[in-house]
Scaffold this active site. Structure first.
Site, PDB file in Angstrom:
ATOM      1  N   LYS A 150      -3.664  -0.572  -8.517  1.00 36.85           N
ATOM      2  CA  LYS A 150      -3.640  -2.034  -8.625  1.00 36.85           C
ATOM      3  C   LYS A 150      -4.262  -2.521  -9.930  1.00 36.85           C
ATOM      4  CE  LYS A 150      -2.119  -4.371  -6.451  1.00 36.85           C
ATOM      5  NZ  LYS A 150      -0.753  -4.852  -6.803  1.00 36.85           N
TER       6      LYS A 150
ATOM      7  N   GLY B 142       0.866  -1.179   0.000  1.00 37.23           N
ATOM      8  CA  GLY B 142       0.000   0.000   0.000  1.00 37.23           C
ATOM      9  C   GLY B 142       0.901   1.227   0.000  1.00 37.23           C
TER      10      GLY B 142
ATOM     11  N   ASP C 239      -1.293   4.612  -6.725  1.00 37.28           N
ATOM     12  CA  ASP C 239       0.132   4.439  -6.432  1.00 37.28           C
ATOM     13  C   ASP C 239       0.977   5.551  -7.023  1.00 37.28           C
ATOM     14  OD1 ASP C 239      -1.088   1.550  -6.308  1.00 37.28           O
ATOM     15  OD2 ASP C 239       0.717   1.608  -5.072  1.00 37.28           O
TER      16      ASP C 239
HETATM   17  O1  MRU Z   1       0.704  -4.078  -4.581  1.00 32.81           O
HETATM   18  P1  MRU Z   1       0.073  -3.279  -3.486  1.00 32.81           P
HETATM   19  O2  MRU Z   1      -0.818  -4.090  -2.612  1.00 32.81           O
HETATM   20  O3  MRU Z   1       1.082  -2.457  -2.719  1.00 32.81           O
HETATM   21  O4  MRU Z   1      -0.862  -2.236  -4.271  1.00 32.81           O
HETATM   22  C1  MRU Z   1      -1.572  -1.311  -3.510  1.00 32.81           C
HETATM   23  C2  MRU Z   1      -2.536  -0.496  -4.273  1.00 32.81           C
HETATM   24  O5  MRU Z   1      -2.634  -0.568  -5.480  1.00 32.81           O
HETATM   25  C3  MRU Z   1      -3.325   0.510  -3.470  1.00 32.81           C
HETATM   26  O6  MRU Z   1      -4.563   0.744  -4.056  1.00 32.81           O
HETATM   27  C4  MRU Z   1      -2.554   1.842  -3.399  1.00 32.81           C
HETATM   28  O7  MRU Z   1      -1.249   1.625  -2.997  1.00 32.81           O
HETATM   29  C5  MRU Z   1      -3.216   2.817  -2.475  1.00 32.81           C
HETATM   30  S1  MRU Z   1      -3.046   2.358  -0.752  1.00 32.81           S
HETATM   31  C6  MRU Z   1      -3.764   3.620   0.139  1.00 32.81           C
END
Ligand code: MRU
Length: 348
Positions: free
Chosen positions: A251, A52, A240
Site C-alpha cells: 500500500k 487485500g 501485494d
Molecule cells: O488496496 P488494498 O486495500 O487491496 O491494498 C492492500 C494492501 O496493500 C495490503 O497490505 C496487502 O494486500 C496485504 S493483505 C494481507
C-alpha cells in the site's frame, strides 16, 4: 471463543453464490453481500468491497469456479475456452496483487488434464476451497514466525490492513498480534490511517479492537513523530507482490515508513505468503502499480474536500527496495540475508 473467531470470515463459498463482507462499509456497518455472477465478483474486487492480496485471490478463485459451474459446454475443449475467457476477465480487475493471478492460474492448472466437463466443474470448486483453507494455515505460520521477532511490551507500527479480513484468517502483518493476544504477550499496535481510502483507520482498528488487541490510531503524517515520541520498536507491513530480489510492492506509504525505519534504526518487516512472491519479475521496477480514481483523493467519505477539477496522482501502491527491508516473514520461515538467493531457493 478463540480470539481470531471474534473477526468474521470475509469470504464464504455457498455453492450457488459467494458471500463477502463489504469492507467499504466498515467500521460503521458490518454488511455481508452476495455475489451471484462473475461480474459481481469483478465489481466487488474493483470497488474494494473485497480487498487485500490473499482474499482477492480467494474471491477470484471462487468467482471463476462459480462461473464455470454454469457452463453448458459440450466438450472439455469448449469448457477450457470459456474458462480462459473468464480467467482473463477476472485477472483484469486489479493489476498489482499477484495473489489474484496466482489463484486464477492455480484453478486453470487444476483442470489441465481433466477429460470431462463435470469433473472439471467439481475440481475447480475443490481447488478454490483448498486455496482458502490453506491460506488460514499459512497465515498462522506467518504469525508464529513473526511473533518470534517481537518481545513483550514492543510497540509496533503497521500500515493499511494486512489482517484477518484481508486473508482467510489471522492476516499476514497482523497475524503475530493475534497469536500474541492468544498467549497473553502484551504488544501495542499503532495503525497508520492509510489515505486515501483509510484501510488502517477503518479496518485494522476495527478488527484488532474486536479481538481486544491494544491498538492506537495515527494519521499518516504523524508517523515520524510517533516513532520518536512513543519509542516504536518495529514496523511491519503486508505485501501485494514481492519480486525475485525482495523488492516489495505494498500500500502507498509503505516505502516512506521503511525510510523512516532506517532513519530511526528500527527493523522494518514485510509479512507475506509465498503466493505473494513473483519470482518471474527481477525487481520492483517491473511490478505494475495500480493508479485509481481521482475521487478517492478529492473526496473523503463521499464529501468533496478538494477542488473537483484539481490534477490528482493516486497510485495505490509503492515499492520498498529490498535494502530497506530487515526481514521478510513467510510461512516457510524468515528471509533476512540475501533475498535473491533465498527466494530462488524457496521456488526451486
Ligand atoms: O488496496 P488494498 O486495500 O487491496 O491494498 C492492500 C494492501 O496493500 C495490503 O497490505 C496487502 O494486500 C496485504 S493483505 C494481507
Amino acid at each position: 471463543m478463540p480470539i481470531t473467531e471474534t473477526v468474521p470470515h470475509s469470504v464464504e463459498w455457498n455453492e450457488t453464490y459467494i458471500t463477502v463482507l463489504d469492507q467499504r462499509k466498515l467500521p460503521l456497518e458490518t454488511i455481508f453481500v452476495e455475489l451471484h455472477s462473475i461480474k459481481d465478483v469483478w465489481d466487488a474486487i474493483v470497488t474494494l468491497k473485497v480487498r487485500g492480496a490473499p482474499v482477492i485471490g480467494i474471491t477470484a478463485a471462487y468467482g471463476l469456479a462459480l462461473a464455470a459451474s454454469r457452463y453448458e459446454a459440450e466438450s472439455i475443449e469448449e469448457f477450457q475456452q470459456l474458462l480462459e475467457k473468464d480467467r482473463e476477465y477476472l485477472a483484469s480487475s486489479r493489476p498489482t496483487a499477484v495473489n489474484l493471478f496466482w489463484a486464477l492460474n492455480r484453478l486453470s492448472t487444476s483442470v489441465k488434464g481433466v477429460t470431462s466437463v463435470n469433473e472439471a466443474k467439481t475440481t475447480l470448486i475443490h481447488e478454490a476451497i483448498c486455496i482458502q483453507v490453506e491460506d488460514e494455515d499459512t497465515c498462522r505460520q506467518i504469525g508464529e514466525h513473526g511473533l518470534s521477532l517481537f518481545s513483550s511490551g514492543d510497540k509496533v507500527l503497521t500500515i493499511c490492513n494486512a489482517g484477518s479480513i484481508a486473508t482467510a484468517r489471522y492476516g499476514t502483518a497482523l497475524a503475530p498480534f493475534y497469536l500474541a493476544k492468544e498467549r497473553n504477550i502484551p504488544l501495542k499496535v499503532f495503525a497508520s490511517e492509510t489515505r486515501p481510502v483509510l484501510q488502517g483507520a477503518r479496518l485494522t482498528t476495527w478488527e484488532l479492537l474486536q479481538a481486544g488487541i491494544d491498538v492506537t490510531l495515527i494519521t499518516d503524517n504523524m508517523a515520524a513523530h510517533t516513532i520518536k515520541a512513543k519509542e516504536i520498536s518495529a514496523i511491519i507491513a503486508g505485501a501485494d507482490r514481492i519480486a525475485a530480489n525482495g523488492d516489495t510492492a505494498n500500500k502507498i506509504g509503505t516505502f516512506g515508513l521503511a525510510v523512516l525505519a532506517k532513519h530511526f534504526d528500527i527493523p522494518f518487516y514485510v509479512a507475506a505468503p509465498l503466493s505473494t512472491f513473483d519470482p518471474s519479475l527481477p525487481n520492483g521496477e517491473a511490478i505494475p502499480i495500480e493508479e485509481r480514481k481521482a475521487e478517492e483523493v478529492t473526496r473523503l467519505n463521499g464529501i468533496q474536500i478538494a477542488p473537483p477539477d484539481v490534477h490528482v496522482f493516486n497510485p495505490a501502491f509503492d515499492v520498498t527496495p529490498n535494502e530497506l527491508i530487515t526481514a521478510i516473514i513467510t510461512e516457510k520461515g524468515i528471509l533476512r540475508e540475501n533475498y535473491s538467493e533465498e527466494i530462488q531457493q524457496l521456488f526451486r
